[in-house]
Design a protein around this motif. Structure first.
Motif, mmCIF file in Angstrom:
data_model
loop_
_atom_site.group_PDB
_atom_site.id
_atom_site.type_symbol
_atom_site.label_atom_id
_atom_site.label_comp_id
_atom_site.label_asym_id
_atom_site.label_seq_id
_atom_site.Cartn_x
_atom_site.Cartn_y
_atom_site.Cartn_z
ATOM 1 N N ALA A 218 62.817 46.674 0.155
ATOM 2 C CA ALA A 218 62.334 45.327 -0.183
ATOM 3 C C ALA A 218 62.547 44.383 0.997
ATOM 4 C CB ALA A 218 63.065 44.813 -1.418
ATOM 5 N N ALA A 219 63.693 44.499 1.664
ATOM 6 C CA ALA A 219 63.949 43.678 2.852
ATOM 7 C C ALA A 219 62.998 44.053 3.982
ATOM 8 C CB ALA A 219 65.404 43.860 3.295
ATOM 9 N N ALA A 224 58.238 43.932 8.141
ATOM 10 C CA ALA A 224 57.623 45.064 8.840
ATOM 11 C C ALA A 224 56.128 44.823 9.045
ATOM 12 C CB ALA A 224 57.844 46.349 8.053
ATOM 13 N N GLN A 225 55.633 45.279 10.206
ATOM 14 C CA GLN A 225 54.224 45.114 10.547
ATOM 15 C C GLN A 225 53.425 46.403 10.383
ATOM 16 O OE1 GLN A 225 52.950 41.988 11.546
ATOM 17 N NE2 GLN A 225 54.971 41.354 10.832
ATOM 18 N N ASN A 226 54.114 47.532 10.278
ATOM 19 C CA ASN A 226 53.434 48.815 10.115
ATOM 20 C C ASN A 226 54.378 49.797 9.430
ATOM 21 O OD1 ASN A 226 55.134 50.017 12.263
ATOM 22 N ND2 ASN A 226 53.871 48.791 13.660
ATOM 23 N N LYS A 228 55.840 52.568 10.498
ATOM 24 C CA LYS A 228 57.020 52.960 11.276
ATOM 25 C C LYS A 228 58.110 51.895 11.197
ATOM 26 C CE LYS A 228 54.799 56.049 14.620
ATOM 27 N NZ LYS A 228 54.504 56.307 16.053
ATOM 28 N N GLN A 229 57.710 50.638 11.348
ATOM 29 C CA GLN A 229 58.687 49.556 11.252
ATOM 30 C C GLN A 229 59.281 49.487 9.847
ATOM 31 O OE1 GLN A 229 57.239 45.733 12.494
ATOM 32 N NE2 GLN A 229 56.629 46.440 14.523
ATOM 33 N N TYR A 230 58.439 49.690 8.871
ATOM 34 C CA TYR A 230 58.878 49.658 7.470
ATOM 35 C C TYR A 230 60.013 50.649 7.231
ATOM 36 C CZ TYR A 230 58.347 50.066 2.340
ATOM 37 O OH TYR A 230 58.547 50.103 0.988
ATOM 38 N N HIS A 231 59.837 51.878 7.697
ATOM 39 C CA HIS A 231 60.868 52.901 7.505
ATOM 40 C C HIS A 231 62.096 52.630 8.370
ATOM 41 C CE1 HIS A 231 57.548 54.994 5.564
ATOM 42 N NE2 HIS A 231 58.423 55.827 5.061
ATOM 43 N N ALA A 232 61.870 52.236 9.617
ATOM 44 C CA ALA A 232 62.993 52.001 10.526
ATOM 45 C C ALA A 232 63.871 50.850 10.040
ATOM 46 C CB ALA A 232 62.472 51.710 11.930
ATOM 47 N N ILE A 233 63.240 49.757 9.602
ATOM 48 C CA ILE A 233 64.009 48.598 9.144
ATOM 49 C C ILE A 233 64.731 48.912 7.839
ATOM 50 C CG2 ILE A 233 63.842 46.212 8.335
ATOM 51 C CD1 ILE A 233 61.467 45.880 10.262
ATOM 52 N N LYS A 275 60.010 35.820 6.403
ATOM 53 C CA LYS A 275 58.703 36.435 6.135
ATOM 54 C C LYS A 275 57.500 35.641 6.658
ATOM 55 C CE LYS A 275 56.015 38.541 2.400
ATOM 56 N NZ LYS A 275 55.996 38.873 0.953
ATOM 57 N N PRO A 276 57.472 34.295 6.501
ATOM 58 C CA PRO A 276 56.314 33.540 6.990
ATOM 59 C C PRO A 276 56.074 33.690 8.487
ATOM 60 C CG PRO A 276 57.633 32.195 5.489
ATOM 61 C CD PRO A 276 58.411 33.439 5.770
ATOM 62 N N TYR A 277 57.128 33.999 9.241
ATOM 63 C CA TYR A 277 56.985 34.126 10.695
ATOM 64 C C TYR A 277 56.454 35.502 11.101
ATOM 65 C CZ TYR A 277 59.969 30.009 10.514
ATOM 66 O OH TYR A 277 60.488 28.770 10.239
ATOM 67 N N PHE A 278 56.470 36.460 10.130
ATOM 68 C CA PHE A 278 56.005 37.814 10.440
ATOM 69 C C PHE A 278 54.643 38.119 9.823
ATOM 70 C CE2 PHE A 278 60.505 38.057 11.230
ATOM 71 C CZ PHE A 278 60.616 38.957 12.285
ATOM 72 N N VAL A 279 54.218 37.297 8.870
ATOM 73 C CA VAL A 279 52.923 37.510 8.240
ATOM 74 C C VAL A 279 51.814 37.019 9.149
ATOM 75 C CG1 VAL A 279 51.440 36.902 6.289
ATOM 76 C CG2 VAL A 279 53.888 37.319 5.932
ATOM 77 N N ARG A 280 50.856 37.905 9.396
ATOM 78 C CA ARG A 280 49.757 37.550 10.283
ATOM 79 C C ARG A 280 48.465 37.380 9.501
ATOM 80 N NH1 ARG A 280 50.875 41.854 15.278
ATOM 81 N NH2 ARG A 280 52.894 41.013 15.900
#
Length: 280
Positions: A218-219, A224-226, A228-233, A275-280
């Motif tokens: 959830a965090a 995460a942007q993709n 790979k990032q999703y799993h790594a984070i 989150k607002p700073y990572f949402v594109r």
């Protein structure tokens, strides 16, 4: 283990590292929290939060069955029951027209009630109450060896299932059109969850174990942007929360499992604010 303790005490020149029970807990967290972070990604993506929670509730019944049988280890009974419980819920989900949350709710409430009933028979519930909150400091060297084996097996199983699980999380109908046997993939993933929950519940506790299967991913989803990032984070969140929670619990004399979950929750709220700073 003596050699490993010596190496760790050399690498970790801290006061807490002088205690073997802390080193055992440290090693257990290094082995089990990455698995929680990894599996958490699919729990969240496939909306299985309620399902994973039901595994924790049903654990009481598995423990109780092992105790009643006498010659069967409670942990072995717990693992076998949890796998059967997870697969059976998956089967009913695929065959029944009832809503998923209704099915899981029925099985979850029934399992925990049945387990509590059997455990309380003859007034013997108190000796099992430790499973409610867990104790990571009770990890033994034998547990570390078992965790290492489970760690490798889960990684191998994850490698075999990942692509299919990813497609299923996107669109189940598309997955079936690509020849993916969704039921068997779901059963395999449910069994993995059952094993991780079963072996960890004595250290984390039934009341909060589901949080470790939800909060890391959830965090990660917040920033995460993709994939790979999703799993790594998610893995990093679980690992850092585990280590931070263990040390905070040691220095402030608190329950380690609960502290780990609180740290994970803090990470979630921080990423939610970002989150607002990572949402594109």
């Amino acid at each position: 283990m003596a050699t490993l303790y010596t190496v760790l005490q050399t690498l970790l020149p801290f006061e807490w590292a002088a205690h073997h029970f802390m080193l055992n807990a440290f090693l257990a967290i290094l082995l089990v929290t990455p698995l929680f972070g990894l599996l958490s990604t699919m729990v969240v993506s496939n909306r299985m939060t309620f399902f994973s929670d039901s595994l924790g509730h049903g654990a009481f019944t598995g423990i109780a069955i092992g105790v009643l049988l006498g010659s069967v280890s409670p942990l072995l009974s717990l693992i076998l029951f949890s796998i059967a419980f997870a697969v059976f819920i998956t089967y009913i989900q695929n065959k029944s027209t009832a809503s998923t949350d209704t099915i899981i709710g029925v099985f979850s409430s029934t399992a925990i009630a049945l387990g509590l009933m059997m455990m309380s028979y003859g007034g013997g519930f108190n000796k099992f109450s430790s499973y409610l909150i867990g104790d990571i400091l009770s990890v033994t060297p034998e547990d570390i060896g078992a965790l290492a084996v489970v760690f490798l097996l889960v990684l191998l199983a994850w490698g075999a299932l990942f692509n299919r699980l990813l497609v299923l999380s996107i669109n189940a109908s598309f997955a079936r059109s690509r020849g993916i046997r969704s039921f068997w993939v779901q059963c395999a993933f449910a069994a993995l969850l059952a094993v991780i929950v079963s072996i960890s519940i004595q250290w984390v506790g039934i009341l909060i174990i589901n949080a470790l299967l939800v909060l890391p991913a959830a965090a990660a989803r917040n920033v995460a942007q993709n994939v790979k990032q999703y799993h790594a984070i998610s893995i990093a969140t679980a690992l850092v929360s585990g280590l931070t929670g263990l040390l905070l619990a040691y220095y402030f004399n608190m329950a380690a499992g609960a502290t780990i979950v609180v740290v994970s929750a803090v990470v979630f709220f921080v990423t939610l604010a970002l989150k607002p700073y990572f949402v594109r």
